[in-house]
Design an enzyme around this catalytic site. Sequence first.
Site, PDB file in Angstrom:
ATOM      1  N   ARG A  61       0.839  -0.869   0.242  1.00 53.34           N
ATOM      2  CA  ARG A  61       0.293  -0.296   0.121  1.00 53.34           C
ATOM      3  C   ARG A  61       0.590   1.078  -0.348  1.00 53.34           C
ATOM      4  O   ARG A  61       2.068   0.966   0.885  1.00 53.34           O
ATOM      5  CB  ARG A  61      -0.762  -0.233   1.471  1.00 53.34           C
ATOM      6  CG  ARG A  61      -2.117  -1.136   0.950  1.00 53.34           C
ATOM      7  CD  ARG A  61      -2.188  -1.244   2.676  1.00 53.34           C
ATOM      8  NE  ARG A  61      -0.980  -1.654   3.736  1.00 53.34           N
ATOM      9  CZ  ARG A  61      -1.844  -1.576   4.656  1.00 53.34           C
ATOM     10  NH1 ARG A  61      -2.515  -1.494   6.159  1.00 53.34           N
ATOM     11  NH2 ARG A  61      -0.520  -1.981   5.770  1.00 53.34           N
TER      12      ARG A  61
ATOM     13  N   GLY B 257      -9.935   5.494  -4.204  1.00 55.18           N
ATOM     14  CA  GLY B 257      -9.316   6.066  -5.444  1.00 55.18           C
ATOM     15  C   GLY B 257      -7.618   5.195  -5.294  1.00 55.18           C
ATOM     16  O   GLY B 257      -7.405   4.645  -4.525  1.00 55.18           O
TER      17      GLY B 257
ATOM     18  N   CYS C  23      -4.582   2.124  -8.193  1.00 53.65           N
ATOM     19  CA  CYS C  23      -4.994   0.734  -8.348  1.00 53.65           C
ATOM     20  C   CYS C  23      -6.678   0.527  -8.046  1.00 53.65           C
ATOM     21  O   CYS C  23      -6.381   0.048  -9.035  1.00 53.65           O
ATOM     22  CB  CYS C  23      -3.810   0.181  -7.156  1.00 53.65           C
ATOM     23  SG  CYS C  23      -2.151   0.661  -6.910  1.00 53.65           S
TER      24      CYS C  23
ATOM     25  N   LYS D 153      -8.205   1.182 -11.585  1.00 49.51           N
ATOM     26  CA  LYS D 153      -8.017   0.847 -12.793  1.00 49.51           C
ATOM     27  C   LYS D 153      -7.705  -0.931 -12.764  1.00 49.51           C
ATOM     28  O   LYS D 153      -8.231  -1.538 -13.810  1.00 49.51           O
ATOM     29  CB  LYS D 153      -5.915   0.856 -13.004  1.00 49.51           C
ATOM     30  CG  LYS D 153      -5.349   0.179 -13.167  1.00 49.51           C
ATOM     31  CD  LYS D 153      -4.250   0.673 -14.018  1.00 49.51           C
ATOM     32  CE  LYS D 153      -3.003  -0.018 -12.824  1.00 49.51           C
ATOM     33  NZ  LYS D 153      -3.272  -0.898 -12.418  1.00 49.51           N
TER      34      LYS D 153
HETATM   35  C1  UGA Z   1      -3.914  -1.078  -2.632  1.00 58.49           C
HETATM   36  C2  UGA Z   1      -3.564  -2.189  -1.722  1.00 58.49           C
HETATM   37  O1  UGA Z   1      -4.526  -1.620  -0.242  1.00 58.49           O
HETATM   38  C3  UGA Z   1      -2.838  -2.991  -1.945  1.00 58.49           C
HETATM   39  O2  UGA Z   1      -2.165  -4.563  -1.307  1.00 58.49           O
HETATM   40  C4  UGA Z   1      -2.406  -3.355  -2.865  1.00 58.49           C
HETATM   41  O3  UGA Z   1      -0.894  -3.906  -3.154  1.00 58.49           O
HETATM   42  C5  UGA Z   1      -1.839  -1.268  -3.672  1.00 58.49           C
HETATM   43  O4  UGA Z   1      -3.286  -1.481  -3.710  1.00 58.49           O
HETATM   44  C6  UGA Z   1      -1.676  -1.906  -5.129  1.00 58.49           C
HETATM   45  O5  UGA Z   1      -2.164  -2.572  -6.214  1.00 58.49           O
HETATM   46  O6  UGA Z   1      -0.777  -1.936  -5.471  1.00 58.49           O
HETATM   47  P1  UGA Z   1      -3.261   1.844  -2.381  1.00 58.49           P
HETATM   48  O7  UGA Z   1      -3.582   2.163  -3.543  1.00 58.49           O
HETATM   49  O8  UGA Z   1      -1.927   2.546  -2.021  1.00 58.49           O
HETATM   50  O9  UGA Z   1      -3.321   0.206  -2.549  1.00 58.49           O
HETATM   51  O10 UGA Z   1      -4.284   2.152  -1.392  1.00 58.49           O
HETATM   52  P2  UGA Z   1      -5.021   1.705  -0.034  1.00 58.49           P
HETATM   53  O11 UGA Z   1      -4.560   1.737   1.337  1.00 58.49           O
HETATM   54  O12 UGA Z   1      -5.468  -0.256   0.030  1.00 58.49           O
HETATM   55  O13 UGA Z   1      -6.782   2.751  -0.318  1.00 58.49           O
HETATM   56  C7  UGA Z   1      -6.813   2.612  -1.748  1.00 58.49           C
HETATM   57  C8  UGA Z   1      -8.013   3.037  -1.279  1.00 58.49           C
HETATM   58  O14 UGA Z   1      -9.629   2.935   0.091  1.00 58.49           O
HETATM   59  C9  UGA Z   1      -8.100   5.000  -1.289  1.00 58.49           C
HETATM   60  O15 UGA Z   1      -8.570   6.187  -1.744  1.00 58.49           O
HETATM   61  C10 UGA Z   1      -8.661   4.618   0.533  1.00 58.49           C
HETATM   62  O16 UGA Z   1      -8.387   6.742   1.559  1.00 58.49           O
HETATM   63  C11 UGA Z   1      -9.322   3.831   0.399  1.00 58.49           C
HETATM   64  N1  UGA Z   1     -10.116   3.255   1.989  1.00 58.49           N
HETATM   65  C12 UGA Z   1      -9.082   1.941   2.773  1.00 58.49           C
HETATM   66  C13 UGA Z   1     -10.782   3.916   2.851  1.00 58.49           C
HETATM   67  O17 UGA Z   1     -12.419   5.042   2.571  1.00 58.49           O
HETATM   68  N2  UGA Z   1     -10.996   3.079   4.046  1.00 58.49           N
HETATM   69  C14 UGA Z   1     -10.144   1.894   4.026  1.00 58.49           C
HETATM   70  O18 UGA Z   1     -10.655   1.575   5.323  1.00 58.49           O
HETATM   71  C15 UGA Z   1      -9.469   1.677   3.584  1.00 58.49           C
END
Ligand code: UGA
Length: 425
Positions: free
Chosen positions: A150, A253, A256, A259
């Site tokens: 992440r 958003g 990852c 997309k």
């Molecule tokens: C995500 C995955 O969590 C990783 O495991 C993966 O490796 C990565 O994509 C990727 O494919 O490279 P990331 O995009 O860095 O990681 O972000 P996340 O922490 O997963 O959050 C994604 C979205 O969900 C953000 O907009 C975040 O604000 C939102 N989110 C996350 C929430 O609204 N609530 C939550 O409880 C968690």
Amino acid sequence: MFKICVIGAGYVGSTTAALFASLGNTVSAFEINEARLESLRAGNLPMFEPGLQGYLREGISKGRLEFTNDLSSAANDADFVFICVPTPSLEDGSADMSFVLQAARSLSGIVKAGAILITKSTVPVGSVSDLEREIARPDVHVVSNPEFLREGSAVFDFFNPDRIVIGSSNRTAAEKVAELYAKVQAPILITDSKSSELIKYASNSFLAIKLSFVNEIARLCDGLGANAEDVLNGFGLDSRIGSKFTRTGPGWGGSCFPKDTRALSALAKSFEINLQMVDAAIESNLNAKLHVIKILRRSLGGQLQGKRIAVWGLTFKAFTDDTRESPAIHICQLLLEQGCEVVSFDPQVREVSSRAIAIADSAIDCTHGADALLVLTEWPEFSEAIPSEVLESMAGDSVIDTRGVLDPANWRAAGANLRILGNSN
Ligand code: UGA
């Protein structure tokens, strides 16, 4: 220890390069963007990722990590070549494989016999076979090893993954890749390459579905007058559901989830299969943003036209400088379409592509003269702001917190008309 080559020193590549060097390997990373190359060579990370810069500088100073624009010198004696180039969305939602395939073609005449080519970028299911065809070297194996890092916690995730997934039709090649992770404590799952590639898409899509559901429940709480924080806490305590990924927000958003959900849906359609849950999660995520606009409009007495809105947070989540497919930016654009003036502040963002979104120098400069304050990213500095100071600087008293970062008692005591997403009545 091994000789590793990393192709593409963007977010995934520079993290992979610096952290494999920290495990004692010798890593040479190939990058074509001159500015990024110079920055990395000087030990300056071209993006914000907590903790990573130290590993970058340590790798360079110990002579275990280098960055180059000479593909041949980077790859010719490598035991492992990680492909970390981007796979952006094409118009139909499918992933653009041109950079990955180009990398494989270029490597064909360079890599040594027995080298293993590893796809780290999120690639469509079946890509390992495409790469094998592209590289056309029977003495070189192609293995899938998706990344699950992440942004914002990539260093922790690298050293503490929930699992390491390795996909190959060749067991020996897969086991060699597993050796790279010998110092990392995590279950290793070896599977065929298609299954490995699908695990990545299925994981991200499931997480996106979970978040879309969580945000739908929060919207329902707003309608019912229930408290989403309590509801989601109570729901997450069921170990079959789990409390991770249950924080409400203005929508998911980043580079990852949007997309990868689009790509999985497009892939399924090519097999005449509709992934209705994935498609619904994508559509629901748009409603999450529209719901924020609805709460704001209600808080401002039904009128958005001509209002000055202060927006705290532009990144897609805290602890990153990444604004790709950020719900915050999308919401700013929706506000502009409604005739609002938008002034924003984000501790890590100094410019955005839309010039109509003004960027203030500080959180308090941003709120000056604002009719409403909208909190869209959960940066800790927003919870630390002094409510009375912020409210004094504003023209109005409407404050909408979509991330649950503001202390309701303090803000209400200071006179804020505070609405919290999922508890906004
Ligand atoms: C995500 C995955 O969590 C990783 O495991 C993966 O490796 C990565 O994509 C990727 O494919 O490279 P990331 O995009 O860095 O990681 O972000 P996340 O922490 O997963 O959050 C994604 C979205 O969900 C953000 O907009 C975040 O604000 C939102 N989110 C996350 C929430 O609204 N609530 C939550 O409880 C968690």
